[in-house]
Design a protein around this motif. Sequence first.
Motif, mmCIF file in Angstrom:
data_model
loop_
_atom_site.group_PDB
_atom_site.id
_atom_site.type_symbol
_atom_site.label_atom_id
_atom_site.label_comp_id
_atom_site.label_asym_id
_atom_site.label_seq_id
_atom_site.Cartn_x
_atom_site.Cartn_y
_atom_site.Cartn_z
ATOM 1 N N LEU A 1 0.864 -1.176 0.061
ATOM 2 C CA LEU A 1 -0.099 -0.096 -0.037
ATOM 3 C C LEU A 1 0.876 1.437 -0.032
ATOM 4 C CD1 LEU A 1 -2.882 1.446 0.411
ATOM 5 C CD2 LEU A 1 -2.560 1.299 2.842
ATOM 6 N N ALA A 2 1.794 1.373 0.836
ATOM 7 C CA ALA A 2 2.886 2.317 0.920
ATOM 8 C C ALA A 2 3.477 2.726 -0.218
ATOM 9 C CB ALA A 2 3.763 2.308 1.999
ATOM 10 N N LEU A 3 3.939 1.588 -1.119
ATOM 11 C CA LEU A 3 4.707 1.737 -2.402
ATOM 12 C C LEU A 3 3.682 2.432 -3.315
ATOM 13 C CD1 LEU A 3 6.863 -1.520 -2.225
ATOM 14 C CD2 LEU A 3 7.579 0.676 -1.914
ATOM 15 N N VAL A 4 2.743 1.879 -3.616
ATOM 16 C CA VAL A 4 1.792 2.335 -4.501
ATOM 17 C C VAL A 4 1.408 3.575 -4.298
ATOM 18 C CG1 VAL A 4 -0.596 1.885 -5.630
ATOM 19 C CG2 VAL A 4 0.946 -0.112 -4.934
ATOM 20 N N VAL A 5 0.888 3.852 -3.236
ATOM 21 C CA VAL A 5 0.282 4.926 -2.771
ATOM 22 C C VAL A 5 1.495 6.284 -2.734
ATOM 23 C CG1 VAL A 5 -0.773 6.760 -0.928
ATOM 24 C CG2 VAL A 5 -1.474 4.717 -1.222
ATOM 25 N N THR A 6 2.783 5.805 -2.376
ATOM 26 C CA THR A 6 3.734 7.077 -2.443
ATOM 27 C C THR A 6 4.211 7.244 -3.958
ATOM 28 O OG1 THR A 6 4.785 6.130 -0.386
ATOM 29 C CG2 THR A 6 6.170 7.410 -2.097
ATOM 30 N N THR A 7 4.068 6.360 -4.892
ATOM 31 C CA THR A 7 4.260 6.445 -6.187
ATOM 32 C C THR A 7 3.297 7.603 -6.889
ATOM 33 O OG1 THR A 7 5.242 4.301 -6.517
ATOM 34 C CG2 THR A 7 4.483 5.399 -8.562
ATOM 35 N N MET A 8 1.890 7.434 -6.430
ATOM 36 C CA MET A 8 1.059 8.119 -7.078
ATOM 37 C C MET A 8 1.162 9.512 -6.442
ATOM 38 S SD MET A 8 -2.250 5.683 -6.245
ATOM 39 C CE MET A 8 -3.608 6.687 -6.825
ATOM 40 N N LEU A 9 1.586 9.877 -4.844
ATOM 41 C CA LEU A 9 1.794 10.959 -4.314
ATOM 42 C C LEU A 9 2.865 11.819 -5.029
ATOM 43 C CD1 LEU A 9 1.426 10.238 -0.552
ATOM 44 C CD2 LEU A 9 -0.245 11.588 -1.972
ATOM 45 N N VAL A 10 3.860 11.027 -5.470
ATOM 46 C CA VAL A 10 4.951 11.751 -6.156
ATOM 47 C C VAL A 10 4.706 12.127 -7.381
ATOM 48 C CG1 VAL A 10 7.441 11.543 -7.030
ATOM 49 C CG2 VAL A 10 6.814 10.381 -4.745
ATOM 50 N N THR A 11 3.935 11.353 -8.276
ATOM 51 C CA THR A 11 3.452 11.654 -9.507
ATOM 52 C C THR A 11 2.556 13.183 -9.467
ATOM 53 O OG1 THR A 11 3.870 9.537 -10.297
ATOM 54 C CG2 THR A 11 2.464 10.845 -11.502
ATOM 55 N N ALA A 12 1.689 12.808 -8.577
ATOM 56 C CA ALA A 12 0.721 14.045 -8.360
ATOM 57 C C ALA A 12 1.308 15.223 -7.938
ATOM 58 C CB ALA A 12 -0.440 13.785 -7.592
ATOM 59 N N TYR B 1 -8.229 5.698 -2.470
ATOM 60 C CA TYR B 1 -8.776 6.314 -1.187
ATOM 61 C C TYR B 1 -7.705 6.968 -0.456
ATOM 62 C CZ TYR B 1 -10.891 6.854 3.568
ATOM 63 O OH TYR B 1 -11.208 7.124 4.621
ATOM 64 N N ALA B 2 -6.622 6.264 -0.150
ATOM 65 C CA ALA B 2 -5.393 6.665 0.522
ATOM 66 C C ALA B 2 -4.848 7.804 -0.133
ATOM 67 C CB ALA B 2 -4.597 5.630 0.798
ATOM 68 N N PHE B 3 -4.568 7.916 -1.370
ATOM 69 C CA PHE B 3 -4.109 8.788 -2.160
ATOM 70 C C PHE B 3 -4.722 10.035 -1.996
ATOM 71 C CE2 PHE B 3 -4.396 11.045 -6.291
ATOM 72 C CZ PHE B 3 -3.298 11.840 -6.182
ATOM 73 N N LEU B 4 -6.136 9.838 -2.226
ATOM 74 C CA LEU B 4 -7.180 11.056 -2.335
ATOM 75 C C LEU B 4 -6.913 11.645 -0.860
ATOM 76 C CD1 LEU B 4 -9.398 12.444 -3.594
ATOM 77 C CD2 LEU B 4 -11.101 10.822 -2.651
#
Length: 291
Positions: free
Chosen positions: A10-21, A118-121
Amino acid sequence: MTLAQVVLELALVVTTMLVTATLVFVGPRRLVAAVRGYRWRLEACLLPIAALGVVLALRWSTRDVVLRLERRVVGHNITHTLFALEQRLLGETPVVLLQSIQTEALTEFFVFIYIYGYAFLLLFPIVAYFALEEMEELSTLLLAFTANYGIGLVCYMLFIAYGPRNFDPLVFEPLLYDAFPQSRTLTNQVNQNTNVFPSLHTSLSMTVFFLAWLTRDRYPLWVPLSGFLAISVALSTMYLGIHWFLDVVAGTVLALISVYIGVNYTVDGIVSTGRRYLARRFDRIGKPGSE
């Protein structure tokens, strides 16, 4: 998968999304400025951060106490009421309608949205507002989150409600666990199966979207993305058999209330008002002839 493996994924996927956004919406310049000025930014948001931390700590540390109060003292089981109301008002519960169009691709999409999206949002606006030159938006967001969790905790004590998948597994399919069984390891740690009314997934997601709209001059492109994600999260809770439609409606109302609180009040103002109220009460008690 173990809990640690699920959390790591979860942390890896969401971190990737956060960095990109962050690179797309915030930009390198704002990000560098935020890092350089992190100290005054944290100081400006200290009270909202503390308030949110206190509410979250109460939520997690009193889980067993709340569960006992809910089931033995305060709570009223409204599951059958929710089911009956949806059938009476809509003819058929939207959960059945959504699950009737299920496909493998659609299930994978909603599972991804429910867990990772959801976590990313919830996390991205914290980063985005932290990068602004003023901390008013971030303080508003944090206070709105606090209101969501606080009011939600009270509702969970007052109302016992089981989601569709627990109410009747023969009618409502538990698609989340069927498609992503390792999610059970995580959800069992952070939630109770009676924490259904209102849907906090919906309320927190809609809170982000409503605030994105109110602050659309800051990040215009974030508005449509947050709206898409928020609506997708709300739909995912029903499609996956986790929440009733009325839970989602109640969650949306809770979001509106929380945003109103976040926009119109501050933690310092609420604390000051509480102190004045208590001071007046104690003053009355101390006077002769008072009640």
